[in-house]
Structures are given as C-alpha cells and as structure tokens.
Enzyme design. Sequence first.
Site: not given
Lengths: 675, 675
Positions: B154, B437, B193
């Site tokens: 992303t 997701e 993350g």
Amino acid sequence: MALMETGKYSQGSVLGSVNPDLASERQTASFSVEKLTAWLDGGAEQTRLRRAVVGVIESDPVFSRENQYFQSQNERYEAAVRKAVHLQKKMHEMGWSENGPEFKYIYRAVAGDVAFLLHRIFMRSISMLGSDEQIAKWIPLASQYQLIGSYAQTELGHGTYLQGLETTAVFDVTTQEFILNTPKISAMKWWPGDMGRSATHTVVFAQLYIHGKCYGIHPFIVQIRSLQDHSLCPGIIAGDIGPKMNFEHIDNGYLMLQSVRVPRENMLNKFCEVQPDGTYVRRGSQKINYFTMTSVRISLISGEAIPSLMKACTIAIRYSAVRRQSKLKPGEQEAKILDYQTQQEKLLPQLAAAYAFHFINDYLQEVFDRGYREIQRKNFDTLPELHALSSGFKALVTQYCTSGVEICLRACGGHGYSLLSGLPSLYTKIIASCIYEGENTVLLLQTARFLIKCFMAASTGQSIPPSVTYLAATKAGKCPAKNKLDFLRPDIYTEAYQHTAVRLISSTAAKLQDLIQSGAKKHDAWNRCTVQLVQAAKAHCHYITVKNFVETVEKIETKAGIQRIMKHLCDLFALHGIFSNTGVFLHDGYISGAQMDMVTASYLDLLAIIRKDAVPLVDAFDFTDKSLNSALGSYDGQVYQRLYEWAQKSPTNKQISPAYGKYLKPLLHNRLSKL
Amino acid sequence: MALMETGKYSQGSVLGSVNPDLASERQTASFSVEKLTAWLDGGAEQTRLRRAVVGVIESDPVFSRENQYFQSQNERYEAAVRKAVHLQKKMHEMGWSENGPEFKYIYRAVAGDVAFLLHRIFMRSISMLGSDEQIAKWIPLASQYQLIGSYAQTELGHGTYLQGLETTAVFDVTTQEFILNTPKISAMKWWPGDMGRSATHTVVFAQLYIHGKCYGIHPFIVQIRSLQDHSLCPGIIAGDIGPKMNFEHIDNGYLMLQSVRVPRENMLNKFCEVQPDGTYVRRGSQKINYFTMTSVRISLISGEAIPSLMKACTIAIRYSAVRRQSKLKPGEQEAKILDYQTQQEKLLPQLAAAYAFHFINDYLQEVFDRGYREIQRKNFDTLPELHALSSGFKALVTQYCTSGVEICLRACGGHGYSLLSGLPSLYTKIIASCIYEGENTVLLLQTARFLIKCFMAASTGQSIPPSVTYLAATKAGKCPAKNKLDFLRPDIYTEAYQHTAVRLISSTAAKLQDLIQSGAKKHDAWNRCTVQLVQAAKAHCHYITVKNFVETVEKIETKAGIQRIMKHLCDLFALHGIFSNTGVFLHDGYISGAQMDMVTASYLDLLAIIRKDAVPLVDAFDFTDKSLNSALGSYDGQVYQRLYEWAQKSPTNKQISPAYGKYLKPLLHNRLSKL
C-alpha cells in the site's frame, strides 16, 4: 510544520495552495457559498461575528489542538484545564460575557476541549433548584472561580433510573445537619465530569431521610476538596474513573461519602425544605425539572451532534474529491472516488442529513422558546410535548449523526482510520451522545408514550398538541405517484412519511390494547411492544424532520441558487429515508413495489446531481482547518503532504524505541535457539 | 489488585465469587454448556488442547494485558515486541510449531497484541512468489529471525487499486540491479505493519521498467535497516505513521526509496524473471495470487471478526444479567436489563449472528480446502467461486460483526464507553477489518460481478458453480406461510431468502442490460448499478449463511438440548434478517404485509425464549476473563467492584496533576479579575 528530512519531498510550499482537484470542484458551484453560509448562520452579521470569535480563539496558541492526537490522558486533562482557565481570562479581555452574542461561538471555536463544563451545570442547578439565599451565596463564588463545581448524580449502579439512586442523606435534628453516605459500592458516584481531579464542590443527589422516612432524591451542596491545598475533605474518597473511548480531557470521577456532614442550608430548597424540627415542606411545581433536561438535550443537538456530522462530511467529501483510485473509464485518468455511485451513496445522504438537522434544530429552538415564554406565564401545558420532542430528537439526531460519522470514517478507507484524519475522534466522541443525557432507547420510549397517549386522546376526539395533530387526520389511501419525477414532489413524500408514522403508532397502540384485553398486565404488555414503540417514535421524528425541511425550503427567499440546491438536498434526505426503510412504506401497500423502483431511480439520479455541488455544500459549513484538525479535510486538499508532515510529529518518531535495545537487537544478533 | 483505600469498600474477596444474578442464569440452562463448547471446538479433545494453550500463555506474566488500557502508543509497541520475542521462546520451550495442532490457539490466547505479524506475511509472500533458490536463501534467515520482514504494498495514494501503485523499479543492465524509487509523495509506502520501527527487510511492490518499458507490478526484497545497528540504509527514509484508532501496538510505517539498488536476484521470480540482458519472461499461472488473498480473508473472518463479536456478546450479555435498572413491574425489585424487550432485541440477534458466522466459517473452510486440493492438481476452475465467496463473506461478516460490537457497546450504556469494559477496543479494532485486506464495498462488487456473470450463464443454460446453482432455479410464487409458527419452518424462511437474492440479482442484471441497450457505455452502466449490486451481493451471502445454519442444525447429533437451542438461534438469525430488511421481502409481494406481522410476532417471541439461555450461550464461547479483559464481562459478574479496582490503576490516579499547581491553585486563590 516539521522540516522535511529531504529536499526531494519537501513540498512545504504546497500546503495552502489548493489542490487542483479541489479547486475545480469549487469553480462549478451552482450557488454562492458565502451566501449559503450567511443564511445558515442567520445573516451575514452573524457570520462576521462568528468568524471574529473563531479568529481570536484560533490565533491564540494556548487554544492550539496541534498535538491533541499525540497526547496521553494526563496531558489532555492538563491542556483542558489550561484552556479553561485561559478562556476565562480571554473572555474578560475581550469583553465577552455568558449572555453576549459571541458566547455561542466560543465553544464551537475551542472545539469542546476545555474543562469546567460541569462547573457550569453546577451553577445552573443551583440557579434552578436553589432558593434566593442559596443563589446569592453560591453563584458569586462559582462565577468568580473561588470554587470549582461538579454535579454528582449518576452512580455506579444507576444512570437512567434516578429514583433508584442509593446515596443517602439523613437529617440529624440535633446538629441541624445532613449526614451523607455511600452505603454500598453500587452507590458510589461515577462519571461526573470535572470531579475526578478538579472540583472542590459538587451537587450530590441523595435519598433524603428524616426520622427514618425516605422522601426521595434531593440535591445537596457538598465540599469535596480543600480550598487551600486541594486535598480531599474528611470522609471523602474521590478519584478519576480512568480511560474512556474519548473525553480524555475530562476528569470524569468517582466519589464516596463516609458520614459527610453538611449544614441544613446546603440542601437546595427552592421546591422543598427541611425545617429545623425535621418537618418536610414541598412547594412549587417540580415540572420545571423537565424543562432543564429539555434545554440540555436541545443544546446537545446543536452543540455536539450536528457539528460533528458536518465536520465529518467536510472531511470525507473533500478527501473524496482529491483521492483518485481505479479507473471509471478504460484509458482515462484514475477517477475521483466521489465519482463512484457507491461513494456518493455513502456520503451525500449524510450531507443532506446534516442540513436537515440544522433546520430541525431551528424548529426545536423555536418550539422551545415559545414553551419558555408560556412557562414564564406559569402555563406548563406545553411541557409534555416539549419533553417528547426533545427526547425523540435527541435520540434520532445523535443516532443518525453517530452512524453518519462512522460512514464518513469508513468511506475514507485506511486514511480515515488514522487519528490524523480527525474522523476517529469525532466518532468516539459523538457515540457517547447516544448514551449521556438520556440513553436513546429510553428516550424514544418516552416519546412513544407521549405519542400513544395523544393517539388515544385523538381517537376520542380530545385536542392534542400541534406536533401530533396529524395523528387525528388518519386516512387510508395509496401513494398517488405515477412516475419517478412524482417522487420529487414534497407533498408526495411528506404524505408517505406521515402515513407511515400514523400506521406504526396506530398499529402499536392496537397491539398494546389487544394484549391488555387478552389479560396481559399493563407493564408487561408495554414491555412486549417496546421494539415497535421505538420504531414508531423514530418514524414520528423522521416525518417531522422531512416536513420541516420541506417548509424551510419553501420559505427560502435568498437568491443565488440556494433554494434549488436545498430542494435537491431535501428530496435526497426524504428519498434516502424511504430507500433505507422500504419495508415500512411497502408494508400496507401505501407504496407499491413498482413505485419503490421509482423512488430508487429518483434517489440514485439525485446522487449524481448533488455530487456536483458536494464540495461547495461542505465549504458552506465554514469550518476552519484548525477546527477540523484533519490531515484529510483541509481546505487546500493537500492530503498526502499533510499526512506525512503530521506523522513526523508523532511521539513514535521522536525516540528510538527501547524495544530495539531490549528485544530486537538480542533477537537479530543471536540464533533463536540461543534465546 | 490495588489495595482499597478503605476497609469499608474493600470487598476484594467478592471477586471470584459469582454474583447471584449471574449464577441464577446458569442454573436454568436448557443444555450442557460444556458439550456445546466441545461441539463448537470440533470435539472435546480440541477443547482440552485449546485450554492447555490458553493456560500456558495466560499464566506467563509477559503476556499479561493488565495495563493495556493505560498504555501509550510507544508503550504498547514495546510490549508487542516483547511479547513477540517471548512467544518465539515460549513456542520453542513448549515444542509448539507453526504446523502443530496448538498453533491456531496461540493467537487467540495472546489476543492479537503481538508484533511481527507482517514478518509472517513477508515469509508467506516469499514462499508463494519466490523461486526455490529464493526460498532456500530467505526463509531460513526469516524463520531464525536473523532479519525482520515486512510487506510494502500500500502507498499513500493507492490501496485497493494495485495497478496504480507508483513506486518504480528500473532494471540497470550494466550493474544487473534494480533501482527503486519513490517518484512522488503519493508513491510513499504507507501503512505496512512492522515497518515503522522494527523491520530490517521488506517486500516492495513496484512498477517494473526495463529499457523504458513498463511491465507492471512486481515484488522486490529490499533491506531497509542495518542488521548491525538498525540504522536506516542509504536511500531509505522510513518511520511510523503515527496514532490510529487502534493497533497502537503495531508500528505501521512509511517508506521512501531514493535510488535504492537491489541485485537482480531480489525480484521474486517464481512467475516471471528478468534475464541478465533485460529479457522479460513470464511463466506459470498468476491466478494462484487470488488464492493467497482468499486464504487471508478467510483467516481474518475466523481469527479477527467472529471472536470480536463473540467477546462483545459475552461482555454485554453477562453485564445485562447483572445490571438492574428501573422496575418492570411496580413494587418489585428493579429488573435485570436483559429482561427488557428492547435490550433483548439489541443483543440476542448479535448472539445468533456469532453462531451463524461460526458455522459459515466452517463452510468456507471446507470449500477452501476442497479448492486447495483441486489447485494442487492444477485445476483452477474453482478459483472464481472461491474468490467471490471469500470476498463477499469477508465483507458481510466484518460489517456485521463491526455493527454488532457497536450495538453491544452501546447496550452497556455509560460503562460500555469506559475502556475498562473492553468494548471500545474491540470496536476500534474490528472496524479496521472493514477496510483492510480489501475495502468491503469493493469486495462486494467483486462478488456481484461473479453473480451477474453466473446469472447470465445460467440464463443461457451454461453450468455454474455449486454455491450459485440456485440462480438457475428461479420461480415466482408467494411465501406459503399461513401463521406465525410457519415462520419457524426453515424451508419457509430459507426459500424467502433465496427468492429475494434471486430477485435482487436478476433485477440488477436487467437494469444493467437496459442501460447498455439504451446506449450507456458498459463501465458507466456498471457504475450506475453499483448501489444495487452491493445489495444483491449481500443478499446472496445472507442467503447462504441462513441456508448453512439450517443445514448445520439438521446435522447436529449431540444430545443435551443443543439441537433445540441451535434451532432457536437459527430461527432468530433468519427472522432478524427479515425483520431488519422487510422491504426486500415485501417488494414484489413474496411476503405480504400480513405475513410480515407474523414474522415480527415470531421474532419477538423468540427473543423471550432465547433470553433464558443467553448467559449459557455466551459461556459456551469459553473465553477466559483474561482474554476478555473486561471489567463488565468477567465470569463472576462483579462488575462494580472490578470497575472500581481497575480505575485505581489508571495513570490519572497515580500522580497529582501538574494542572493543580499551574492553573487550578492560582485560579482558586485569586479573584478572576486578577488573572
């Protein structure tokens, strides 16, 4: 703004210059934004005044919210106290008073992040429930901040049901004192704002006992902290209730009382008094208490709920005009997400609702003012209607605004989930409004009780209050719409809402009577109808909102395209309500399946029309960048640059985490087996 | 537990002894809770194993979540890293492996608050997209934690639309390297993350350029931090993206690349390769990529969404059996709030949904396993159906669970709003699952595209996948129910759901064709149908959920009253769906208004029936107090005592706020005019 780490990405100059994707939205507005703003404010002079107040507040660094998203609960509390104290000073400097025209803009400008809101409730309760002597003694002390007040009503075990409060106040004739106690843990006061760490005094609600007899709940002024050193007074246990979903800046507190004695004069005694010998005297009307809550709920609608939804719409719609994702047409540039029908369907009904509620607030304010005038003439006849309206609309508006803000948050995807978007804090704050000042389901049932009473009265020919006269004029019939354009006729959709409200109220009234006639106890029958009663109360409020929007649009005299766009928004609000609740309109065939397809078609057409003016419509709310405090929603639309720059300021980027030395380094430098 | 400040309220011994109001709920269970738990787990042996794992984790103080609600983002990150490192050690000690039977219970036990989840995605992406040599090189390093991986897909400007990613990787033939760049601010990686502060390596997705030609998105392994001292590598700018609505324990990060060179071997090249001379070779099927996302979405349903709803139900239902407020019958004790119809109507449908989703998860897992076996045999035919199912159900379940958790939170009133209830953090975490997701609206439109295709295929007689064969068997007709009991017949309501799904899909397909036939471009016609396509996709998934619940109940062999209560829950889930979406069932008259009244009556009757087993039904989920981490939801129901004790531990009660000395004292000790 933080310095960029590298020249290449340092587009600092970009901030402030409007993103072309947002600029283009503004060039095609079908109306004058400035004129709409002035109309919403109630005139250009009000707009000027509001901007002046906002300007003063926002230019003062003490009121800055720049670091708000990075602060701990302790830091936010300290900042809120600092701001509250500074605000007093500022108001003094500026010559602003609580009764002045600027006052209503101040809290909008500081965006709620100040302490001492309960201090004001403390004062209000003394003014309303205290005798002239009590007012003369306490109000000057409070308004000069020689004490800090709170309002201790809610207990661990009791919120909505005030009669069930367990704190006791026993009158001791020998010493002429009340002895206050927290007899068990569930009786502990819990939640009162400003009480956890700030207040020196509070109004405690307790069950009054005289000579062993209970006289019910009464208010007592109790000192809880020393005025000298702020230590807790003897018999007082108090503290902060800890972290919440939001409101970290408020020290919601707990309070236990252990044989705390207060003089007889500390019971607020406008409406009842305990005489020296223990004789209990009640006087005057207690109905006025309804009126206090009415006023609080109405101010909550205008002060908290509607601005939150307006801000969320501003952020989400501006972002959606700037965010491009995927291609709508092959071979073209990626499309603005606001051009996707699904995105329009998420955001534009929220925008229409924000306008609808702004207008219903005007209506409620008017009804309230009229009621207030009557009450001053000792006429309490309007109280039940006022109570029903303020309860129902508090519930409807806070519920709608809460889900609207959530929709806006989710419509911004991942970036909406960042605190820096401003949306999470709007959400976590507004959701509380569904609970405080009356839990919404409880409130809707109070409105429903009023509606059922009125419906019964109407059916026996008695006169009923203005807002429910439509209940008397029930007629069967079918919706006369023949094509999708008919559903843009306010008479058509208003009638549909009215029909539905009447049907839900009358059918629930009938069920209630059936149950009672077939032997159910009254309270049991009521409980078994409550799910439907809640629906009926919502339908009633929804109908009034639509009707009021229609009437507002009809009365618009401003030119500049405002009436046209307001008519579109009104249509959208009404048709969205039908589209989202098709069942209640289809149930008895008032609207047929074929007609519902027309509703859907008109509704979807409207989305595309209003989309063109979406950005100007949120611009008209006239929130400054500082009040939005959003990396996504700023006027210039430079969302990516702002997200990046704001993230630099996060405490997570201000230290090398001890986690590296303690855990990561040993992990990376050893084999797992050696751990 | 903190010491009480006074003996009077020190009921420390109360904790652990069950509140009589909760104990009485358990005495009247109509079924064996232990047997239901075992059945839900897939057998008593699984229950034993799960409890053993949970016991090991929860008895280790490193995994304690006791202070979680009081920690800052920095503290939570540090704790998550500590736990992640300790977990590796623990697994090693216990002999638990990633492929062992204990593994699936570990993350439930640590309740998600650990770091390095993206490290696992890093490994998974290498295993799936890397060549054998790449796997042989990187996987041992990663599994031994000689590096910490992340997954950088992303970007600030792109999430769902992967083709639009802007990071570039240009092949330099002379040095046999790829040169990675972040050409503009929107191309910055944002959100990954473990990347903000932990990772040493990451898989970067970038547009591949060879000799000036773009070959689309490809994955590259890039080192971002030194293995020696963790400093950023040359050309790397990285950091933490700052505060979020939750996930404070995760260092979601940003990453900019400035002419970062990686060797040719660092492009993951199982499916395509750049040869030394710059020749681009594609090989194998890329369809397998769908399968990765399918597996991720399904594990999200079972790992995140369903447990959150189950926990929220456990907390809210236990609390509602303990909380007493107001009187249901005059003169009696105050009633448990669970006895109010409106409270039942909030909570019990969420409970039914939690069960429904537990069963649909079994179904999805089975379809997935079957598909996986096919794929191993190189048969990719099931992929479109799997993709449609996993997309649609990810959206349906996360959406439903999110709103269910919110309902539970609000149903607990003010105390639900305290972080100590556990509900706010469940909510702020699960709402993210609607976005990550795959954003839910985008996913539902993918399911809709599959449904429209299948519907078209069916109408021309082609064969279609098993989950949609019902689309071929359309029939008009009306619902045959004659009284309210008929609506407790699974065939009656399942058929109603099926009918509705078919109607929504077919009518939207018809609208789409009409638009195209009347000259609209295909993409434009699609966009104008998307609001309805989303509805159709939801109806499809809802139908399958109901059908699967019915089939599950029919197959139950366990005795002990389980089938009966499951049948009630199934009925409730189905009728709640109709009651909450009456319009879609009434639209074409399949269900009449009179029949809808029967639905309502049966639905409300069921609430009163299931209410009796509500507490045993949440007990059966078998969450420990530690995993709930809720002052309201503990097994013993001592909510007030626990709220009070936990609040003592808050940092707001651990210091005298500097606000007193700085602001309050000067305010109280001076007149306002002297400020």
